[in-house]
Scaffold this motif. Sequence first.
Motif, mmCIF file in Angstrom:
data_model
loop_
_atom_site.group_PDB
_atom_site.id
_atom_site.type_symbol
_atom_site.label_atom_id
_atom_site.label_comp_id
_atom_site.label_asym_id
_atom_site.label_seq_id
_atom_site.Cartn_x
_atom_site.Cartn_y
_atom_site.Cartn_z
ATOM 1 N N LEU A 248 79.785 124.581 -19.907
ATOM 2 C CA LEU A 248 79.174 124.405 -18.592
ATOM 3 C C LEU A 248 80.119 124.889 -17.499
ATOM 4 N N PRO A 249 79.579 125.386 -16.384
ATOM 5 C CA PRO A 249 80.446 125.882 -15.307
ATOM 6 C C PRO A 249 81.220 124.754 -14.628
ATOM 7 N N LEU A 250 82.345 125.122 -14.047
ATOM 8 C CA LEU A 250 83.110 124.197 -13.221
ATOM 9 C C LEU A 250 82.699 124.362 -11.761
ATOM 10 N N ILE A 251 82.974 123.334 -10.978
ATOM 11 C CA ILE A 251 82.731 123.386 -9.536
ATOM 12 C C ILE A 251 84.058 123.124 -8.840
ATOM 13 N N TYR A 252 84.498 124.076 -8.024
ATOM 14 C CA TYR A 252 85.706 123.892 -7.228
ATOM 15 C C TYR A 252 85.285 123.508 -5.810
ATOM 16 N N SER A 253 85.788 122.377 -5.334
ATOM 17 C CA SER A 253 85.473 121.925 -3.977
ATOM 18 C C SER A 253 86.762 121.901 -3.158
ATOM 19 N N PHE A 254 86.826 122.755 -2.127
ATOM 20 C CA PHE A 254 88.055 122.982 -1.363
ATOM 21 C C PHE A 254 88.057 122.233 -0.029
ATOM 22 N N ASP A 255 89.258 121.821 0.371
ATOM 23 C CA ASP A 255 89.500 121.416 1.758
ATOM 24 C C ASP A 255 90.678 122.243 2.244
ATOM 25 N N PHE A 256 90.477 122.988 3.326
ATOM 26 C CA PHE A 256 91.461 123.988 3.737
ATOM 27 C C PHE A 256 92.397 123.436 4.808
ATOM 28 N N ASN A 257 93.571 123.100 4.387
ATOM 29 C CA ASN A 257 94.645 122.714 5.291
ATOM 30 C C ASN A 257 95.928 123.320 4.742
ATOM 31 N N LYS A 258 96.807 123.716 5.631
ATOM 32 C CA LYS A 258 98.072 124.277 5.157
ATOM 33 C C LYS A 258 98.957 123.193 4.566
ATOM 34 N N GLU A 259 98.892 121.992 5.151
ATOM 35 C CA GLU A 259 99.715 120.869 4.686
ATOM 36 C C GLU A 259 98.847 119.627 4.549
ATOM 37 N N PRO A 260 98.281 119.305 3.400
ATOM 38 C CA PRO A 260 98.325 120.095 2.163
ATOM 39 C C PRO A 260 97.045 120.909 1.985
ATOM 40 N N MET A 261 97.079 121.819 1.037
ATOM 41 C CA MET A 261 95.883 122.509 0.557
ATOM 42 C C MET A 261 95.381 121.730 -0.651
ATOM 43 N N THR A 262 94.084 121.363 -0.662
ATOM 44 C CA THR A 262 93.555 120.535 -1.749
ATOM 45 C C THR A 262 92.275 121.130 -2.332
ATOM 46 N N CYS A 263 92.048 120.824 -3.606
ATOM 47 C CA CYS A 263 90.823 121.250 -4.285
ATOM 48 C C CYS A 263 90.591 120.336 -5.480
ATOM 49 N N ILE A 264 89.377 119.818 -5.609
ATOM 50 C CA ILE A 264 89.044 119.040 -6.799
ATOM 51 C C ILE A 264 88.191 119.893 -7.734
ATOM 52 N N VAL A 265 88.292 119.597 -9.014
ATOM 53 C CA VAL A 265 87.568 120.338 -10.045
ATOM 54 C C VAL A 265 86.541 119.400 -10.667
ATOM 55 N N GLY A 266 85.270 119.738 -10.505
ATOM 56 C CA GLY A 266 84.201 118.902 -11.028
ATOM 57 C C GLY A 266 83.296 119.665 -11.969
ATOM 58 N N GLN A 267 82.355 118.932 -12.551
ATOM 59 C CA GLN A 267 81.380 119.553 -13.446
ATOM 60 C C GLN A 267 80.096 118.737 -13.420
ATOM 61 N N ARG A 268 78.973 119.433 -13.294
ATOM 62 C CA ARG A 268 77.656 118.801 -13.384
ATOM 63 C C ARG A 268 77.268 118.805 -14.857
ATOM 64 N N MET A 269 77.479 117.674 -15.530
ATOM 65 C CA MET A 269 77.301 117.631 -16.979
ATOM 66 C C MET A 269 75.839 117.625 -17.393
ATOM 67 N N ASN A 270 74.997 117.073 -16.556
ATOM 68 C CA ASN A 270 73.548 117.222 -16.694
ATOM 69 C C ASN A 270 72.940 116.877 -15.348
#
Length: 428
Positions: A248-270
Amino acid sequence: MIDIGINFKTSIPQREMFSQKEKYVTVTKGRRLGATQGGAQKFIKFAAVDKIPHMLWGDTIQSNINKYFDRYFYPILKQGIDFHYHRTEKTLKIYETIIDFRSAEKPYNWEGFGYHKIFLNEAGIILANDYLYDNAVLPMMLDFPQSQLIAAGVPKGKVNKLGLPHKFYSLYEKAKMGEPNHKLLEYSSYDSPFLRTRDIEELELQFASGLMRDQEIYGKFVDATDRPFFYSFEREKYVKEFELNPMLPLIYSFDFNKEPMTCIVGQRMNAFIIAVRYANKIDIGSTPEMCEMLHAQNTTWGRNLFITGDATGRNRTPLERGEVNHYLKIKSYFNLSDSRFNVRKANPSHINSRLLCNSVMQNMNVMIHPDCEGLINDIIYANVDQQGEIIKSQILGRHFFDCFRYLLDSEFPDFLKNPRRYIKMKVA
């Protein structure tokens, strides 16, 4: 009175809130009562039939105004009423009447004119800004002795961000005490004839907090010192071990800040399971550096990705030449097509996002891996003020929190409007 040959179909609450004689009409209400639709019909009638010369429509955000005109004003006006709407200036002329539309996003645009009628749509949000009421709304009512303010909305606390009495609550208190020239109308969502009782009951069940239920459904002013954003969160229920599905595909969800730069990795399993496996952070980083981290972490998935996140990532980055933004960098790095991006044009408000996130968490299966301690802490400790806005500071950035709410918004965008669609999937 002139007959323009149009039958205005309004509910009892819609008629009552726009037919009072008092100068200050305060309307507390639950969600989805129909104040916006009713207000549009009444403003058209005030202009075309009653010939009221100058009116003001105050709203929460600028982007709502054109949408409300297209959805609620235009279908009636096109039936034979002489009108002109200036989409940029947000001004509507109906015969000789001028209706100005203004938003709380741009308070400096409010001053300068007098009005016979002022309607504040979602006064609980608009009047959180004392400046708008003291320096704009009240002076606007001085020019005409018969001027009237109709302040309607879901209550958003008794005090504002400064700890002072909320102006909407002050109007409510004056009307409640029977002060001259004040009128109070109170409605719950159940007073709307446009909603089915079972739909409202389903919405009630989505609130884990009785305070939120009283506020959002019954239109009550509530007071609480502890206001978690994720009031439905329980660690033992949502934090659990799991493995991602490599098919199944992954979902990258970004929040753009230089300090810090963050991203969570999720998946819609069904259809009804959404899971978050990683919460990535670079203390002082860039979008390409985050992409490199994600690629190394999730090599198996290659281009089998979907991207969502902070809408400001669409903006051109100031340190780059040309039309370059964060999402174009992500697209280039992973070699993705446009169809792989699900990003709003503007970020959802904290108020709407709070209700959506908690509704999804209560009714869908949400899993967060225990490795995501930064995200878990943000969810546990993120609080809102009395207006429903998230409390942030330089130390409490809550960047994982933003990544998470963007993820839920992208995967369940219409959950509040059509919860049965998802719940039926879950039951099936």
